[in-house]
Motif scaffolding. Structure first.
Motif, PDB file in Angstrom:
ATOM      1  N   ASP A  34       2.595   0.987  10.875  1.00 59.53           N
ATOM      2  CA  ASP A  34       3.358   1.460   9.721  1.00 59.53           C
ATOM      3  C   ASP A  34       4.827   1.084   9.926  1.00 59.53           C
ATOM      4  O   ASP A  34       5.473   1.560  10.860  1.00 59.53           O
ATOM      5  CB  ASP A  34       3.193   2.975   9.601  1.00 59.53           C
ATOM      6  CG  ASP A  34       3.947   3.564   8.418  1.00 59.53           C
ATOM      7  OD1 ASP A  34       4.662   2.815   7.728  1.00 59.53           O
ATOM      8  OD2 ASP A  34       3.814   4.778   8.197  1.00 59.53           O
TER       9      ASP A  34
ATOM     10  N   CYS B  30       4.075  -3.146  -1.425  1.00 61.53           N
ATOM     11  CA  CYS B  30       2.699  -2.653  -1.327  1.00 61.53           C
ATOM     12  C   CYS B  30       1.685  -3.776  -1.169  1.00 61.53           C
ATOM     13  O   CYS B  30       0.576  -3.551  -0.664  1.00 61.53           O
ATOM     14  CB  CYS B  30       2.361  -1.822  -2.559  1.00 61.53           C
ATOM     15  SG  CYS B  30       3.239  -0.235  -2.648  1.00 61.53           S
TER      16      CYS B  30
ATOM     17  N   THR C  84       4.340   2.401   1.776  1.00 61.27           N
ATOM     18  CA  THR C  84       3.265   2.629   2.740  1.00 61.27           C
ATOM     19  C   THR C  84       1.898   2.301   2.139  1.00 61.27           C
ATOM     20  O   THR C  84       1.196   3.184   1.637  1.00 61.27           O
ATOM     21  CB  THR C  84       3.261   4.103   3.226  1.00 61.27           C
ATOM     22  OG1 THR C  84       4.576   4.479   3.603  1.00 61.27           O
ATOM     23  CG2 THR C  84       2.314   4.285   4.399  1.00 61.27           C
ATOM     24  N   PRO C  85       1.468   1.042   2.204  1.00 56.75           N
ATOM     25  CA  PRO C  85       0.147   0.656   1.690  1.00 56.75           C
ATOM     26  C   PRO C  85      -0.947   0.837   2.745  1.00 56.75           C
ATOM     27  O   PRO C  85      -1.542  -0.140   3.223  1.00 56.75           O
ATOM     28  CB  PRO C  85       0.341  -0.816   1.333  1.00 56.75           C
ATOM     29  CG  PRO C  85       1.338  -1.306   2.336  1.00 56.75           C
ATOM     30  CD  PRO C  85       2.254  -0.133   2.610  1.00 56.75           C
ATOM     31  N   LEU C  86      -1.236   2.083   3.100  1.00 55.50           N
ATOM     32  CA  LEU C  86      -2.193   2.342   4.173  1.00 55.50           C
ATOM     33  C   LEU C  86      -3.588   1.858   3.820  1.00 55.50           C
ATOM     34  O   LEU C  86      -4.275   1.242   4.641  1.00 55.50           O
ATOM     35  CB  LEU C  86      -2.207   3.842   4.494  1.00 55.50           C
ATOM     36  CG  LEU C  86      -3.184   4.307   5.577  1.00 55.50           C
ATOM     37  CD1 LEU C  86      -2.952   3.556   6.879  1.00 55.50           C
ATOM     38  CD2 LEU C  86      -3.057   5.810   5.803  1.00 55.50           C
ATOM     39  N   ALA C  87      -4.048   2.135   2.590  1.00 56.60           N
ATOM     40  CA  ALA C  87      -5.387   1.692   2.177  1.00 56.60           C
ATOM     41  C   ALA C  87      -5.480   0.173   2.217  1.00 56.60           C
ATOM     42  O   ALA C  87      -6.477  -0.393   2.699  1.00 56.60           O
ATOM     43  CB  ALA C  87      -5.688   2.208   0.770  1.00 56.60           C
TER      44      ALA C  87
ATOM     45  N   SER D 269       1.098   5.769  12.107  1.00 53.52           N
ATOM     46  CA  SER D 269       1.724   6.039  10.813  1.00 53.52           C
ATOM     47  C   SER D 269       2.489   7.350  10.858  1.00 53.52           C
ATOM     48  O   SER D 269       2.144   8.259  11.625  1.00 53.52           O
ATOM     49  CB  SER D 269       0.656   6.114   9.712  1.00 53.52           C
ATOM     50  OG  SER D 269       1.240   6.401   8.458  1.00 53.52           O
TER      51      SER D 269
ATOM     52  N   GLU E  73      -0.169   7.621   2.183  1.00 50.15           N
ATOM     53  CA  GLU E  73      -0.206   6.454   1.304  1.00 50.15           C
ATOM     54  C   GLU E  73       0.795   6.642   0.158  1.00 50.15           C
ATOM     55  O   GLU E  73       0.840   7.697  -0.479  1.00 50.15           O
ATOM     56  CB  GLU E  73      -1.623   6.314   0.730  1.00 50.15           C
ATOM     57  CG  GLU E  73      -1.771   5.395  -0.450  1.00 50.15           C
ATOM     58  CD  GLU E  73      -1.866   3.939  -0.040  1.00 50.15           C
ATOM     59  OE1 GLU E  73      -1.404   3.093  -0.823  1.00 50.15           O
ATOM     60  OE2 GLU E  73      -2.424   3.655   1.042  1.00 50.15           O
ATOM     61  N   THR E  74       1.609   5.609  -0.097  1.00 51.09           N
ATOM     62  CA  THR E  74       2.567   5.679  -1.213  1.00 51.09           C
ATOM     63  C   THR E  74       2.404   4.511  -2.178  1.00 51.09           C
ATOM     64  O   THR E  74       3.263   4.286  -3.034  1.00 51.09           O
ATOM     65  CB  THR E  74       4.018   5.703  -0.690  1.00 51.09           C
ATOM     66  OG1 THR E  74       4.294   4.490   0.030  1.00 51.09           O
ATOM     67  CG2 THR E  74       4.267   6.904   0.192  1.00 51.09           C
ATOM     68  N   CYS E  75       1.309   3.760  -2.028  1.00 57.30           N
ATOM     69  CA  CYS E  75       1.095   2.579  -2.883  1.00 57.30           C
ATOM     70  C   CYS E  75      -0.112   2.747  -3.800  1.00 57.30           C
ATOM     71  O   CYS E  75      -0.727   1.753  -4.226  1.00 57.30           O
ATOM     72  CB  CYS E  75       0.931   1.341  -2.013  1.00 57.30           C
ATOM     73  SG  CYS E  75       2.463   0.813  -1.194  1.00 57.30           S
TER      74      CYS E  75
ATOM     75  N   ASP F 289      -6.402   4.405  -1.873  1.00 55.62           N
ATOM     76  CA  ASP F 289      -7.154   5.538  -1.323  1.00 55.62           C
ATOM     77  C   ASP F 289      -7.593   5.182   0.099  1.00 55.62           C
ATOM     78  O   ASP F 289      -8.657   4.573   0.301  1.00 55.62           O
ATOM     79  CB  ASP F 289      -8.374   5.852  -2.191  1.00 55.62           C
ATOM     80  CG  ASP F 289      -9.033   7.168  -1.798  1.00 55.62           C
ATOM     81  OD1 ASP F 289      -8.910   7.573  -0.619  1.00 55.62           O
ATOM     82  OD2 ASP F 289      -9.683   7.797  -2.659  1.00 55.62           O
ATOM     83  N   PRO F 290      -6.801   5.547   1.100  1.00 55.86           N
ATOM     84  CA  PRO F 290      -7.138   5.172   2.477  1.00 55.86           C
ATOM     85  C   PRO F 290      -8.405   5.841   2.991  1.00 55.86           C
ATOM     86  O   PRO F 290      -9.050   5.311   3.905  1.00 55.86           O
ATOM     87  CB  PRO F 290      -5.907   5.624   3.264  1.00 55.86           C
ATOM     88  CG  PRO F 290      -5.279   6.689   2.433  1.00 55.86           C
ATOM     89  CD  PRO F 290      -5.543   6.310   1.010  1.00 55.86           C
TER      90      PRO F 290
END
Length: 475
Positions: free
Chosen positions: A176, A231, A261-264, A290, A294-296, A299-300
């Motif tokens: 992250d 993202c 934060t595009p975690l998914a 991280s 998720e901010t993008c 759905d992680p």
């Protein structure tokens, strides 16, 4: 008639008596004041001597000892524990710069105090020249844990057959690099600490492990205008391959904390990277560092579940770095959906503890080792030595400073040969007390680690013996 004649003879006598009493009282008061001044001066002198605290005589006092005043003012803490070839730097500083400062201080103090006992002289020298490094490293040595962990030992013929068929381990690290990773925690900036610790983690991996580093959130500024680009950018800054320290460090240094934060998306990217490595032939592990949710708009949780249930069968393990309650809840659910584990850390020490001691691929080792690998043993011994050495160096250099100062006092006639000998004897006695205690803790930590290694080796060998036929049979 004059007033005094009205008093009569008796009155005059009474007045004379009162005058005499008053004079006597004045004299007594004057004498008392002078005496009080002398007493006050003596007490002030005594107080000045008593300002020098009693130097440590027991190990419990030694480990919390404050640095000597001159040491604190003039010696860099890192310089005091320097060793090897760089010791010349310390020696030259002491001889050329520090000793003249000490000799000037000693001359000013002892020229009016030539009747001090050896204990008083030693107390003063520790007050000025004692090391303050003990408390910096002592508790870390006491708290040290070897970190040897029993590898996962699969049970049941199906699981053992699976391990047998696995060719290697693939590790994908998702870093992250969103803007919030620029924040500070105890020990430093989160992004810097994460990079430093991940480098240490990859340095200790087995040679046959492939590794990849994905950065996400490293593009943009976190503003709405940058969101789409930030993202969409998840970059494999180190493609999946064998580990090369120089190349990996270059990749790690190629990005900084910056955007969203595009975690998914990062988890989906990891699945793309591992698409050619099925879970039957390869052990696949995804590690995520991280500090938030998720901010993008992805759905992680769904992404992690999809990865874990695919033929890749990758486990998703997550470290939440100084995460708030909302972030912890989401990251915990992501790890659970990915068949892995979640842990939260708040500072540098907790982060290193978790990464370096718990994040260890283990299945791939089982067929080629008796349990503990050589570099694990070397790493453990070096870790203890790195905590012990500063204590030893500080102890030796405190003795050297005090011995040099005592020799100066003797040569200049400030203390006698007898007092000098007693001060040196006391300084050496305290050095021996310190070093024996520090060495004892080091030996204890090494013994604990060796015991754990022996237990792990024995259990791994027992596992191998139990499944020997399955492991040696042809496919």
């Amino acid at each position: 008639m004059l007033p005094y004649k009205r008093l009569g003879y008796a009155g005059i006598i009474l007045i004379s008596i009162f005058i005499l009493i008053g004079c006597s009282a004045d004299q007594e008061h004057a004498g008392s004041s002078e005496e009080s001044k002398n007493v006050s001066a003596e007490k002030a002198s005594e107080k000045k001597v008593k300002e020098i605290p009693k130097a440590a005589r027991e190990i419990e006092e030694v480990v919390v000892q404050e640095p000597g005043k001159l040491v604190e003012e003039h010696i860099d803490p890192e310089l005091e524990i320097i060793e090897g070839l760089d010791f010349v730097q310390y020696r030259n500083f002491i001889m050329d710069t520090f000793n003249p400062i000490v000799e000037k201080e000693l001359t000013g103090y002892f020229e009016n105090k030539q009747e001090l006992t050896s204990d008083e002289v030693y107390d003063y020298l520790v007050y000025q020249l004692g090391s303050g490094q003990y408390k910096t490293y002592y508790q870390d040595l006491v708290d040290y844990e070897h970190g040897h962990v029993m590898p996962e030992l699969p049970q049941g013929e199906d699981e053992v057959e699976k391990v047998k068929k696995q060719k290697q381990t693939n590790v994908v690290i998702l870093m992250d690099a969103s803007g919030s990773m620029k924040a500070s925690v105890p020990g430093g900036v989160k992004m810097d600490l994460a990079k430093e610790t991940i480098k240490k983690f990859t340095d200790q991996m087995e040679e046959d492990v492939n590794v990849s580093l994905l950065a996400y959130g490293h593009i943009g500024t976190g503003s709405d205008a940058d969101k789409e680009e930030s993202c969409s950018r998840i970059d494999a800054v180190y493609p999946l391959s064998s580990y090369n320290p120089a190349s990996f460090n270059e990749a790690m240094n190629s990005f900084q904390a910056s955007g969203w934060t595009p975690l998914a998306g990062a988890i989906d990217k990891a699945q793309e990277l591992l698409a050619s490595y099925n879970g039957v032939e390869y052990k696949n592990i995804v590690y995520i560092v991280s500090d938030g949710i998720e901010t993008c708009d992805g759905d992680p949780i769904v992404a992690a579940k999809k990865l874990n249930e695919s033929n890749i069968e990758a486990k998703v393990n997550i470290i939440g770095f100084d995460v708030d309650d909302e972030g912890q809840k989401q990251l915990m659910e992501v790890a659970e959906a990915g068949g892995g584990t979640y842990a939260t850390v708040r500072d540098k020490e907790e982060f290193e503890e978790l990464v370096l001691k718990k994040w260890k691929p283990t299945f791939g080792q089982l067929l080629s080792t008796q349990g503990m690998l050589l570099h694990d043993v070397v790493h453990q011994k070096q870790a203890v030595l790195d905590l012990y050495s500063p204590l030893y160096q500080s102890s030796e250099r405190e003795l050297n400073r005090i011995s040099s100062a005592a020799r100066f006092l003797k040569n200049e006639g400030f203390i006698t040969e007898e007092v000098h000998s007693e001060v040196i004897g006391l300084a050496e006695e305290m050095r021996n007390l310190r070093n024996e205690h520090f060495r004892g803790i080091k030996d204890e930590k090494d013994a604990e680690a060796e015991k754990a290694r022996n237990e792990i080796n024995a259990q791994v060998q027992a596992w191998k013996d139990k499944w020997k036929e399955v492991l040696e049979s042809e496919n």
